[in-house]
Structure formats: C-alpha cells, structure tokens
Design a protein around this motif. Sequence first.
Motif, PDB file in Angstrom:
ATOM      1  N   ALA A 215     -54.836  -7.211  13.643  1.00 62.22           N
ATOM      2  CA  ALA A 215     -54.761  -8.319  13.549  1.00 62.22           C
ATOM      3  C   ALA A 215     -56.433  -7.918  14.628  1.00 62.22           C
ATOM      4  N   HIS A 216     -56.556  -6.778  15.473  1.00 66.20           N
ATOM      5  CA  HIS A 216     -57.950  -6.479  16.392  1.00 66.20           C
ATOM      6  C   HIS A 216     -59.036  -7.243  16.045  1.00 66.20           C
ATOM      7  N   VAL A 217     -59.598  -6.941  14.733  1.00 71.69           N
ATOM      8  CA  VAL A 217     -60.790  -7.186  13.772  1.00 71.69           C
ATOM      9  C   VAL A 217     -60.443  -8.870  13.643  1.00 71.69           C
ATOM     10  N   GLN A 218     -59.659  -9.419  13.684  1.00 68.35           N
ATOM     11  CA  GLN A 218     -59.258 -11.033  13.053  1.00 68.35           C
ATOM     12  C   GLN A 218     -59.661 -11.709  14.112  1.00 68.35           C
ATOM     13  N   HIS A 219     -58.902 -11.146  14.968  1.00 76.11           N
ATOM     14  CA  HIS A 219     -58.967 -12.367  16.156  1.00 76.11           C
ATOM     15  C   HIS A 219     -60.664 -11.692  16.958  1.00 76.11           C
ATOM     16  N   HIS A 220     -60.850 -10.621  16.640  1.00 75.25           N
ATOM     17  CA  HIS A 220     -61.958 -10.335  17.608  1.00 75.25           C
ATOM     18  C   HIS A 220     -63.369 -11.480  16.928  1.00 75.25           C
ATOM     19  N   LEU A 221     -63.286 -11.506  15.480  1.00 73.94           N
ATOM     20  CA  LEU A 221     -64.157 -12.231  15.040  1.00 73.94           C
ATOM     21  C   LEU A 221     -63.750 -13.790  15.634  1.00 73.94           C
ATOM     22  N   GLU A 222     -62.317 -14.427  15.500  1.00 73.32           N
ATOM     23  CA  GLU A 222     -62.784 -15.732  16.446  1.00 73.32           C
ATOM     24  C   GLU A 222     -62.957 -16.153  17.534  1.00 73.32           C
ATOM     25  N   ILE A 223     -62.887 -14.871  18.392  1.00 68.40           N
ATOM     26  CA  ILE A 223     -63.402 -15.329  19.945  1.00 68.40           C
ATOM     27  C   ILE A 223     -65.211 -14.468  19.639  1.00 68.40           C
TER      28      ILE A 223
ATOM     29  N   VAL B 241     -62.098  -5.620   3.909  1.00 67.19           N
ATOM     30  CA  VAL B 241     -60.731  -5.254   4.019  1.00 67.19           C
ATOM     31  C   VAL B 241     -60.479  -4.377   4.511  1.00 67.19           C
ATOM     32  N   VAL B 242     -59.536  -4.562   6.149  1.00 68.83           N
ATOM     33  CA  VAL B 242     -59.338  -4.304   6.898  1.00 68.83           C
ATOM     34  C   VAL B 242     -57.864  -3.860   6.705  1.00 68.83           C
ATOM     35  N   CYS B 243     -57.604  -2.006   7.096  1.00 65.89           N
ATOM     36  CA  CYS B 243     -56.104  -1.714   6.485  1.00 65.89           C
ATOM     37  C   CYS B 243     -54.939  -2.322   5.619  1.00 65.89           C
ATOM     38  N   GLY B 244     -56.053  -2.117   4.768  1.00 69.41           N
ATOM     39  CA  GLY B 244     -55.224  -3.354   3.681  1.00 69.41           C
ATOM     40  C   GLY B 244     -55.396  -4.529   3.608  1.00 69.41           C
TER      41      GLY B 244
ATOM     42  N   ASN C 127     -37.411  -1.463  -6.576  1.00 68.12           N
ATOM     43  CA  ASN C 127     -37.581  -1.042  -5.174  1.00 68.12           C
ATOM     44  C   ASN C 127     -39.313  -0.416  -4.905  1.00 68.12           C
ATOM     45  N   SER C 128     -40.208  -0.477  -6.035  1.00 63.71           N
ATOM     46  CA  SER C 128     -41.116  -0.197  -6.464  1.00 63.71           C
ATOM     47  C   SER C 128     -42.185  -1.217  -6.240  1.00 63.71           C
ATOM     48  N   LEU C 129     -42.044  -2.366  -7.760  1.00 64.43           N
ATOM     49  CA  LEU C 129     -43.030  -2.791  -7.561  1.00 64.43           C
ATOM     50  C   LEU C 129     -42.517  -4.280  -6.601  1.00 64.43           C
ATOM     51  N   ALA C 130     -41.731  -4.741  -6.294  1.00 65.11           N
ATOM     52  CA  ALA C 130     -41.127  -6.055  -5.983  1.00 65.11           C
ATOM     53  C   ALA C 130     -41.974  -5.599  -4.947  1.00 65.11           C
ATOM     54  N   LYS C 131     -41.704  -4.460  -3.541  1.00 72.69           N
ATOM     55  CA  LYS C 131     -42.194  -4.264  -2.439  1.00 72.69           C
ATOM     56  C   LYS C 131     -44.008  -3.932  -2.502  1.00 72.69           C
ATOM     57  N   ASN C 132     -44.710  -4.223  -3.373  1.00 72.88           N
ATOM     58  CA  ASN C 132     -45.838  -3.961  -3.073  1.00 72.88           C
ATOM     59  C   ASN C 132     -47.252  -4.849  -2.217  1.00 72.88           C
ATOM     60  N   PHE C 133     -46.431  -6.017  -2.233  1.00 73.98           N
ATOM     61  CA  PHE C 133     -47.167  -7.766  -1.562  1.00 73.98           C
ATOM     62  C   PHE C 133     -46.336  -6.995  -0.133  1.00 73.98           C
ATOM     63  N   VAL C 134     -45.400  -6.384   0.438  1.00 68.33           N
ATOM     64  CA  VAL C 134     -45.533  -7.221   1.796  1.00 68.33           C
ATOM     65  C   VAL C 134     -46.220  -7.142   2.367  1.00 68.33           C
ATOM     66  N   HIS C 135     -46.970  -5.286   2.465  1.00 65.22           N
ATOM     67  CA  HIS C 135     -47.896  -5.522   3.476  1.00 65.22           C
ATOM     68  C   HIS C 135     -48.653  -6.574   3.192  1.00 65.22           C
ATOM     69  N   VAL C 136     -49.677  -7.022   2.034  1.00 65.41           N
ATOM     70  CA  VAL C 136     -50.185  -8.177   2.398  1.00 65.41           C
ATOM     71  C   VAL C 136     -49.940  -9.413   2.776  1.00 65.41           C
ATOM     72  N   MET C 137     -48.432  -9.452   2.596  1.00 66.21           N
ATOM     73  CA  MET C 137     -48.286 -10.886   3.381  1.00 66.21           C
ATOM     74  C   MET C 137     -48.088 -10.716   4.202  1.00 66.21           C
ATOM     75  N   ARG C 138     -47.680  -9.548   5.234  1.00 69.21           N
ATOM     76  CA  ARG C 138     -47.842  -9.691   6.232  1.00 69.21           C
ATOM     77  C   ARG C 138     -48.550  -9.403   7.449  1.00 69.21           C
ATOM     78  N   LEU C 139     -49.529  -9.372   6.335  1.00 67.95           N
ATOM     79  CA  LEU C 139     -51.352  -9.800   7.122  1.00 67.95           C
ATOM     80  C   LEU C 139     -51.622 -10.936   6.611  1.00 67.95           C
ATOM     81  N   THR C 140     -51.944 -11.549   5.553  1.00 66.13           N
ATOM     82  CA  THR C 140     -52.028 -13.024   5.635  1.00 66.13           C
ATOM     83  C   THR C 140     -51.106 -13.921   5.492  1.00 66.13           C
ATOM     84  N   PRO C 141     -51.499 -14.946   4.986  1.00 66.37           N
ATOM     85  CA  PRO C 141     -50.824 -16.230   4.792  1.00 66.37           C
ATOM     86  C   PRO C 141     -51.229 -16.534   3.330  1.00 66.37           C
ATOM     87  N   CYS C 142     -49.359 -16.445   2.955  1.00 69.02           N
ATOM     88  CA  CYS C 142     -49.968 -16.674   1.542  1.00 69.02           C
ATOM     89  C   CYS C 142     -48.792 -17.234   1.143  1.00 69.02           C
TER      90      CYS C 142
END
Length: 339
Positions: free
Chosen positions: A50-58, A230-233, A275-290
Amino acid sequence: RPVTVTDVMARWVGRLGLVPHKAAIIEYFTQHERVKQFAFSKGGAEAAFAHVQHHLEINPTHLVGGNDLQSAYNEGDRSPMWDLLEGVPGLASILPYVVAVYGVVAWIVLERPGIGPLRVKNGTGYRQGCVLAALLFCLVLHVTLLDVAARNPSLYISAFVDDTKFLGDVATVPTALGTHAGLYALKTRGAMNLDKYEVYSPTVPLDEVRAALDLAELPGDMTVSSDGIVVCGGPIGTPDFVAEFVRDQVATKTAALPYVQAMESVQNQCYFLSNSLAKNFVHVMRLTPCGGDSRAGAELAKWDAQLNGLLEQIAGTRELDDFSRGIAALSQADGGLGL
C-alpha cells in the motif's frame, strides 16, 4: 550459512525474548519519515504494498526501483549486529540469547589437494528457522537504507525484509540504487544481483529513465517497464499487467493439479486442495481488486472453476447430505467443523 535448523525449544525461547519488545522494534523500523521497514508490523506485506501504491497515486511522475540481494540470509555479515542490538530500546536484554545462538563462530574446513586444509571462520548468514534471523538481518540492512536516504533527501524507501523498493523522481531512484549497492557491499559484505534490478516508470518516458540509469552507471540491460512492478507478491501497474500476473499465477498453480490426482488417498487429495492450493490466491486477492468485472477476477474465476471441478471429480459432489451436514455443523470441540 549456519544450516542447522534451530530446534523448537530455541525458537520458543527466542520468541518469548522478543515479545516484550515488539512495539519498540516496530517503532525503530518505522519511525523514520522516509524509510519504512514493515517486516515486523501486523499486515506488513500489505502495508509495504500500500505504501508503494499510494505513493505513486500521489506522485504519478515518480519511479519505483527494485533491487535484489544475492543470497541475502546466506551472505549477511553478522559482525555489525552486536552494536546495533544496543541501539534498539530493550533489545540489549536479549544479547545473552543472541550470543548463545551466534556468539561462537564456526570454522569451515576446505580441502586443498597437495596443500592441506584451509580453515575459514564463517561469520556470515543466519540460522534457518531462527526467530531472530529476520530481525538481525534487518538491523544490518536498515543501516544501509538510512544511509541512502540521508544522501538523497527526496528519496522514499519501502521494505518488507529484503523486498526493498526505492521511490522518487527520475534523477533520484537510479542514483539511490547505485549508492545502495555500494553501501550494502561495504557494510554487510553482501552482493547484489544487478541483472535482477528493475525500474517501473508509470509516466516518465523510458528513454529518459535509461539515460538516468546510464548516468548512475547501472547495467544498460536492466529491466525498465511502464507496465508495472511486483511488490511483496502483488502486482502494481496497468490493468493488463495485473491481469497477466494473475494469469501466470493461475497457470503455475494449475500445473500442480495433475499431481493431486496421483495421490492414492481421497482424503489427502481433498485436504491438499482445500488447505493448500485453495489458499494460494488469498494474498493476491488481499492486495489486488479481483472482484466484479475486473480482468484479474476473470482469471481467478478460471482457477475456481478448475479447483471446483477437480473437487467434484474426486468426491463425486460438493453437496453434503443431511447427516454429513449435521456433523459438519457441530463445533470443533465436539468433533465437527463448526460450519
């Protein structure tokens, strides 16, 4: 690097030693106005993104520069950390434990045919699985980041452990990348993978960026992009860049699905998928509007379809009968799933 994995008791003791000082550690690494190390903050990866993303917005005319430390945890020089531990409020109290883990420097014996063995002290690297490893590494790295920021008053730095991004104008970022490479080598004896450096320029023409990189004496074949980084995945950039990143992630995970079918136990198949593959994209979805009609969401929908299809193929159905639903509704304390 000390490759011995730290045992469970040592990890427990180390964790207990750090708990009382967590607030002080976070304060130390985030107190600087322009240099933020989010490794120890709650949701640190998301904060760095978010730090990188908002810095570029500003600052839409700014660049994002990313470096790559060569075998960061393997090659980090441990000698500076002793004095640095005393600079963080409260951390001097854990010195006895740090000495117990890292105080005795091991010898590496190299055989030299016809000459005899060569004994070299191994004062670099941190133990695998050691709860102190990230802290000790970041203490040494942080000094170099603060030094670069002091030399470049308009530079901002966002880091999550060794995933470091330099933010600033076209004259600042290339200079900072080159300066940090030298300081890192000088203060930690570590090296950089210069061929893995990258610069993202949302608005500044790429020829101007390459000219600035040339002035900073950085490799001419460095990756320079106006699409994204790509920043932190998580991807930051154009909708096409974000969608392509998610598409590649889906393709990579999809390649693992046939191996699941090779497992003999149906229970193992379902457990691995859920418990493994189904959770692979949780991090990406937390960072990116999907969600909604986003292109990234459309790529993730393809993954969901494949995952659900395989689950149905294994289990025959994804619907529970009344009896199974009753068991699943029981609390976990009663042997159910708490659904």
